[in-house]
Scaffold this active site. Structure first.
Site, PDB file in Angstrom:
ATOM      1  N   ASP A 110      48.336  32.158  51.376  1.00  0.00           N
ATOM      2  CA  ASP A 110      49.047  31.117  50.625  1.00  0.00           C
ATOM      3  C   ASP A 110      50.488  31.540  50.311  1.00  0.00           C
ATOM      4  O   ASP A 110      51.059  31.083  49.305  1.00  0.00           O
ATOM      5  CB  ASP A 110      48.304  30.755  49.332  1.00  0.00           C
ATOM      6  CG  ASP A 110      46.888  30.253  49.599  1.00  0.00           C
ATOM      7  OD1 ASP A 110      46.695  29.543  50.596  1.00  0.00           O
ATOM      8  OD2 ASP A 110      45.989  30.579  48.807  1.00  0.00           O
ATOM      9  N   SER A 154      51.027  22.063  47.675  1.00  0.00           N
ATOM     10  CA  SER A 154      52.100  22.592  48.522  1.00  0.00           C
ATOM     11  C   SER A 154      51.630  22.626  49.965  1.00  0.00           C
ATOM     12  O   SER A 154      50.476  22.951  50.249  1.00  0.00           O
ATOM     13  CB  SER A 154      52.442  24.038  48.121  1.00  0.00           C
ATOM     14  OG  SER A 154      52.728  24.151  46.739  1.00  0.00           O
ATOM     15  N   ASN A 157      49.526  24.908  56.340  1.00  0.00           N
ATOM     16  CA  ASN A 157      48.358  24.815  55.464  1.00  0.00           C
ATOM     17  C   ASN A 157      48.723  23.991  54.244  1.00  0.00           C
ATOM     18  O   ASN A 157      49.877  23.980  53.819  1.00  0.00           O
ATOM     19  CB  ASN A 157      47.927  26.219  55.002  1.00  0.00           C
ATOM     20  CG  ASN A 157      46.706  26.178  54.097  1.00  0.00           C
ATOM     21  OD1 ASN A 157      45.735  25.476  54.376  1.00  0.00           O
ATOM     22  ND2 ASN A 157      46.745  26.924  52.995  1.00  0.00           N
ATOM     23  N   HIS A 164      47.754  23.590  50.212  1.00  0.00           N
ATOM     24  CA  HIS A 164      47.124  24.355  49.130  1.00  0.00           C
ATOM     25  C   HIS A 164      47.296  23.577  47.827  1.00  0.00           C
ATOM     26  O   HIS A 164      48.395  23.098  47.526  1.00  0.00           O
ATOM     27  CB  HIS A 164      47.806  25.724  49.013  1.00  0.00           C
ATOM     28  CG  HIS A 164      47.202  26.584  47.948  1.00  0.00           C
ATOM     29  ND1 HIS A 164      45.985  27.209  48.107  1.00  0.00           N
ATOM     30  CD2 HIS A 164      47.630  26.890  46.699  1.00  0.00           C
ATOM     31  CE1 HIS A 164      45.694  27.878  47.000  1.00  0.00           C
ATOM     32  NE2 HIS A 164      46.671  27.702  46.136  1.00  0.00           N
TER      33      HIS A 164
HETATM   34  C1  GRF Z   1      41.961  20.042  49.468  1.00  0.00           C
HETATM   35  O1  GRF Z   1      42.090  19.980  48.085  1.00  0.00           O
HETATM   36  C2  GRF Z   1      42.790  21.162  49.985  1.00  0.00           C
HETATM   37  O2  GRF Z   1      43.985  21.321  49.337  1.00  0.00           O
HETATM   38  C3  GRF Z   1      41.875  22.306  49.692  1.00  0.00           C
HETATM   39  O3  GRF Z   1      40.594  21.840  50.033  1.00  0.00           O
HETATM   40  C4  GRF Z   1      40.569  20.452  49.882  1.00  0.00           C
HETATM   41  C5  GRF Z   1      40.161  19.864  51.208  1.00  0.00           C
HETATM   42  O4  GRF Z   1      39.784  18.557  51.117  1.00  0.00           O
HETATM   43  N1  GRF Z   1      42.286  23.486  50.363  1.00  0.00           N
HETATM   44  P1  GRF Z   1      39.520  17.724  52.453  1.00  0.00           P
HETATM   45  O5  GRF Z   1      38.505  18.500  53.296  1.00  0.00           O
HETATM   46  O6  GRF Z   1      40.808  17.535  53.161  1.00  0.00           O
HETATM   47  O7  GRF Z   1      38.915  16.429  51.963  1.00  0.00           O
END
Ligand code: GRF
Length: 203
Positions: free
Chosen positions: A152, A143, A114, A116
Protein backbone atom coordinates in the site's frame (compact mmCIF):
# COMPACT_ATOMS: atom_id res chain seq x y z
CA UNK A 1 -17.18 -6.71 -23.52
CA UNK A 2 -13.58 -7.95 -23.89
CA UNK A 3 -11.25 -6.41 -26.42
CA UNK A 4 -11.21 -7.54 -30.01
CA UNK A 5 -9.00 -4.91 -31.65
CA UNK A 6 -5.41 -3.82 -31.11
CA UNK A 7 -5.93 -0.11 -30.50
CA UNK A 8 -6.85 -0.27 -26.84
CA UNK A 9 -4.76 -0.84 -23.74
CA UNK A 10 -5.52 -4.28 -22.32
CA UNK A 11 -6.56 -4.41 -18.67
CA UNK A 12 -6.43 -7.48 -16.42
CA UNK A 13 -8.33 -7.20 -13.13
CA UNK A 14 -7.40 -9.32 -10.10
CA UNK A 15 -10.09 -10.03 -7.51
CA UNK A 16 -10.71 -12.17 -4.45
CA UNK A 17 -14.32 -11.38 -3.58
CA UNK A 18 -17.54 -9.79 -4.71
CA UNK A 19 -15.86 -7.77 -7.42
CA UNK A 20 -17.92 -4.61 -7.19
CA UNK A 21 -14.91 -2.46 -8.09
CA UNK A 22 -14.12 -4.83 -10.97
CA UNK A 23 -17.66 -4.37 -12.33
CA UNK A 24 -17.38 -0.58 -12.30
CA UNK A 25 -13.99 -0.81 -14.05
CA UNK A 26 -15.29 -3.17 -16.74
CA UNK A 27 -18.41 -1.07 -17.34
CA UNK A 28 -16.31 2.08 -17.65
CA UNK A 29 -14.20 0.71 -20.52
CA UNK A 30 -16.50 1.45 -23.44
CA UNK A 31 -16.76 4.01 -26.21
CA UNK A 32 -13.72 6.26 -26.55
CA UNK A 33 -12.10 4.89 -23.37
CA UNK A 34 -8.47 4.03 -24.19
CA UNK A 35 -8.64 0.59 -22.54
CA UNK A 36 -10.64 -2.62 -22.61
CA UNK A 37 -10.78 -5.54 -20.14
CA UNK A 38 -8.91 -8.65 -21.25
CA UNK A 39 -9.14 -10.86 -18.14
CA UNK A 40 -10.60 -11.15 -14.65
CA UNK A 41 -8.40 -13.38 -12.50
CA UNK A 42 -9.30 -14.61 -9.00
CA UNK A 43 -7.29 -16.47 -6.39
CA UNK A 44 -10.60 -17.65 -4.87
CA UNK A 45 -12.43 -20.22 -7.02
CA UNK A 46 -15.92 -19.25 -5.80
CA UNK A 47 -15.40 -15.48 -5.71
CA UNK A 48 -18.70 -13.81 -6.56
CA UNK A 49 -16.97 -11.49 -9.02
CA UNK A 50 -16.13 -14.34 -11.41
CA UNK A 51 -19.78 -14.86 -12.35
CA UNK A 52 -20.26 -11.10 -12.75
CA UNK A 53 -17.25 -10.95 -15.08
CA UNK A 54 -18.55 -13.83 -17.20
CA UNK A 55 -21.97 -12.11 -17.36
CA UNK A 56 -20.18 -9.02 -18.67
CA UNK A 57 -18.45 -11.09 -21.35
CA UNK A 58 -14.95 -10.86 -19.88
CA UNK A 59 -12.68 -13.94 -19.92
CA UNK A 60 -12.01 -15.31 -16.42
CA UNK A 61 -9.36 -17.47 -14.80
CA UNK A 62 -8.63 -18.87 -11.33
CA UNK A 63 -5.27 -19.44 -9.67
CA UNK A 64 -6.18 -20.91 -6.28
CA UNK A 65 -3.55 -19.84 -3.74
CA UNK A 66 -4.48 -22.84 -1.54
CA UNK A 67 -2.73 -25.08 -4.07
CA UNK A 68 0.54 -23.29 -3.26
CA UNK A 69 0.75 -23.48 0.54
CA UNK A 70 4.05 -21.98 1.66
CA UNK A 71 5.10 -21.46 -1.95
CA UNK A 72 4.48 -17.81 -2.79
CA UNK A 73 6.93 -18.00 -5.69
CA UNK A 74 4.99 -20.89 -7.18
CA UNK A 75 1.68 -19.05 -6.76
CA UNK A 76 3.05 -15.93 -8.42
CA UNK A 77 4.63 -17.95 -11.24
CA UNK A 78 1.19 -19.43 -11.93
CA UNK A 79 -0.35 -15.94 -11.81
CA UNK A 80 2.28 -14.73 -14.26
CA UNK A 81 1.65 -17.60 -16.66
CA UNK A 82 -2.04 -16.71 -16.85
CA UNK A 83 -1.36 -12.98 -17.02
CA UNK A 84 1.27 -13.33 -19.74
CA UNK A 85 -1.14 -15.27 -21.92
CA UNK A 86 -3.66 -12.40 -21.56
CA UNK A 87 -0.95 -9.82 -22.43
CA UNK A 88 -2.22 -6.98 -20.23
CA UNK A 89 -0.83 -3.47 -20.54
CA UNK A 90 -2.31 -2.62 -17.15
CA UNK A 91 -3.17 -4.77 -14.12
CA UNK A 92 -5.81 -3.52 -11.67
CA UNK A 93 -5.92 -5.12 -8.24
CA UNK A 94 -9.53 -4.75 -7.09
CA UNK A 95 -10.10 -6.36 -3.73
CA UNK A 96 -7.28 -8.84 -4.41
CA UNK A 97 -6.39 -10.08 -0.94
CA UNK A 98 -2.92 -11.58 -1.46
CA UNK A 99 0.34 -9.83 -0.71
CA UNK A 100 2.58 -9.77 -3.78
CA UNK A 101 6.35 -10.18 -3.60
CA UNK A 102 8.97 -7.80 -4.92
CA UNK A 103 9.60 -10.24 -7.78
CA UNK A 104 6.01 -9.86 -8.93
CA UNK A 105 5.73 -6.12 -8.35
CA UNK A 106 9.04 -5.45 -10.15
CA UNK A 107 7.92 -7.49 -13.16
CA UNK A 108 4.76 -5.38 -13.55
CA UNK A 109 6.27 -2.11 -12.30
CA UNK A 110 4.53 0.98 -13.66
CA UNK A 111 1.67 -1.13 -14.99
CA UNK A 112 -0.06 -2.29 -11.80
CA UNK A 113 -2.65 -0.33 -9.80
CA UNK A 114 -4.47 -1.04 -6.53
CA UNK A 115 -7.38 0.49 -4.65
CA UNK A 116 -7.09 0.77 -0.89
CA UNK A 117 -9.85 1.91 1.47
CA UNK A 118 -8.00 4.68 3.31
CA UNK A 119 -6.44 8.04 2.65
CA UNK A 120 -2.91 6.76 2.18
CA UNK A 121 -0.31 7.05 3.59
CA UNK A 122 -2.64 6.61 6.58
CA UNK A 123 -3.80 3.11 7.49
CA UNK A 124 -1.94 0.74 5.23
CA UNK A 125 -3.07 -2.85 5.65
CA UNK A 126 -6.36 -4.02 7.16
CA UNK A 127 -9.20 -2.61 9.33
CA UNK A 128 -8.75 0.84 7.83
CA UNK A 129 -12.19 2.25 8.64
CA UNK A 130 -12.12 1.20 12.30
CA UNK A 131 -8.64 2.65 12.67
CA UNK A 132 -9.76 5.98 11.19
CA UNK A 133 -12.77 6.09 13.55
CA UNK A 134 -10.68 5.10 16.59
CA UNK A 135 -8.19 7.85 15.77
CA UNK A 136 -10.98 10.45 15.78
CA UNK A 137 -10.30 11.40 12.17
CA UNK A 138 -12.71 13.85 10.53
CA UNK A 139 -12.60 11.97 7.26
CA UNK A 140 -11.81 8.64 5.71
CA UNK A 141 -11.69 7.70 2.08
CA UNK A 142 -9.91 5.63 -0.49
CA UNK A 143 -6.79 5.78 -2.62
CA UNK A 144 -5.67 4.33 -5.94
CA UNK A 145 -1.92 3.86 -6.11
CA UNK A 146 0.75 2.22 -8.18
CA UNK A 147 1.76 -1.13 -6.77
CA UNK A 148 5.35 -1.37 -5.57
CA UNK A 149 7.16 -3.75 -3.26
CA UNK A 150 5.99 -1.72 -0.24
CA UNK A 151 2.48 -2.81 0.80
CA UNK A 152 0.00 0.00 0.00
CA UNK A 153 3.02 2.27 -0.42
CA UNK A 154 3.34 3.12 -4.13
CA UNK A 155 2.79 6.54 -5.74
CA UNK A 156 -0.77 7.80 -5.22
CA UNK A 157 -2.79 8.27 -8.41
CA UNK A 158 -6.05 9.44 -6.86
CA UNK A 159 -8.00 9.86 -3.65
CA UNK A 160 -11.63 10.36 -2.64
CA UNK A 161 -12.46 11.94 0.70
CA UNK A 162 -15.45 10.83 2.79
CA UNK A 163 -16.47 12.71 5.98
CA UNK A 164 -16.77 10.53 9.09
CA UNK A 165 -20.14 11.15 10.72
CA UNK A 166 -21.01 10.96 14.43
CA UNK A 167 -22.10 7.39 15.19
CA UNK A 168 -20.33 5.90 12.16
CA UNK A 169 -19.31 2.27 12.51
CA UNK A 170 -16.65 0.64 10.36
CA UNK A 171 -19.49 -0.84 8.28
CA UNK A 172 -21.41 2.39 7.68
CA UNK A 173 -18.21 4.22 6.79
CA UNK A 174 -17.08 1.37 4.53
CA UNK A 175 -20.38 1.50 2.66
CA UNK A 176 -20.01 5.22 1.94
CA UNK A 177 -16.35 4.84 0.99
CA UNK A 178 -17.23 2.00 -1.41
CA UNK A 179 -19.54 4.37 -3.31
CA UNK A 180 -16.53 6.64 -3.81
CA UNK A 181 -14.25 3.70 -4.75
CA UNK A 182 -16.63 2.99 -7.61
CA UNK A 183 -16.17 6.55 -8.88
CA UNK A 184 -12.47 6.93 -8.16
CA UNK A 185 -11.04 3.74 -9.66
CA UNK A 186 -12.62 4.18 -13.12
CA UNK A 187 -11.56 7.86 -13.13
CA UNK A 188 -7.95 6.95 -12.32
CA UNK A 189 -7.86 4.07 -14.79
CA UNK A 190 -9.14 6.30 -17.60
CA UNK A 191 -6.48 8.90 -16.85
CA UNK A 192 -3.70 6.31 -16.38
CA UNK A 193 -4.59 4.46 -19.59
CA UNK A 194 -4.41 7.83 -21.38
CA UNK A 195 -0.80 8.18 -20.19
CA UNK A 196 -1.56 10.83 -17.55
CA UNK A 197 -0.50 10.11 -13.94
CA UNK A 198 -1.69 13.43 -12.47
CA UNK A 199 -3.53 12.43 -9.27
CA UNK A 200 -7.35 12.47 -9.36
CA UNK A 201 -9.08 14.11 -6.40
CA UNK A 202 -12.72 13.33 -5.56
CA UNK A 203 -15.23 14.53 -4.75
C1 GRF B 1 -12.85 -2.70 -1.36
O1 GRF B 1 -13.23 -1.97 -0.24
C2 GRF B 1 -11.39 -2.50 -1.60
O2 GRF B 1 -10.95 -1.23 -1.35
C3 GRF B 1 -10.84 -3.46 -0.60
O3 GRF B 1 -11.67 -4.59 -0.69
C4 GRF B 1 -12.94 -4.19 -1.12
C5 GRF B 1 -13.25 -4.96 -2.38
O4 GRF B 1 -14.57 -4.90 -2.72
N1 GRF B 1 -9.46 -3.71 -0.82
P1 GRF B 1 -15.04 -5.49 -4.13
O5 GRF B 1 -14.55 -6.93 -4.22
O6 GRF B 1 -14.50 -4.64 -5.21
O7 GRF B 1 -16.55 -5.46 -4.05
Amino acid sequence: MSDTGGAHKRVAILISGSGSNMVTLVKSMTGDHPARPCLVLSNVPDAGGLRKARDLGVPTAVVDHRNFKGDRAGFEAALNTVLESAQPDIICLAGFMRILSETFTAKWSGRCLNIHPSLLPKYKGLHTHQRAIDAGDAEGGCSVHEVTAELDGGPILGQAHVPIQPGDSADTLAARVLVQEHLLYPAVLHRFASGDITPVRLP
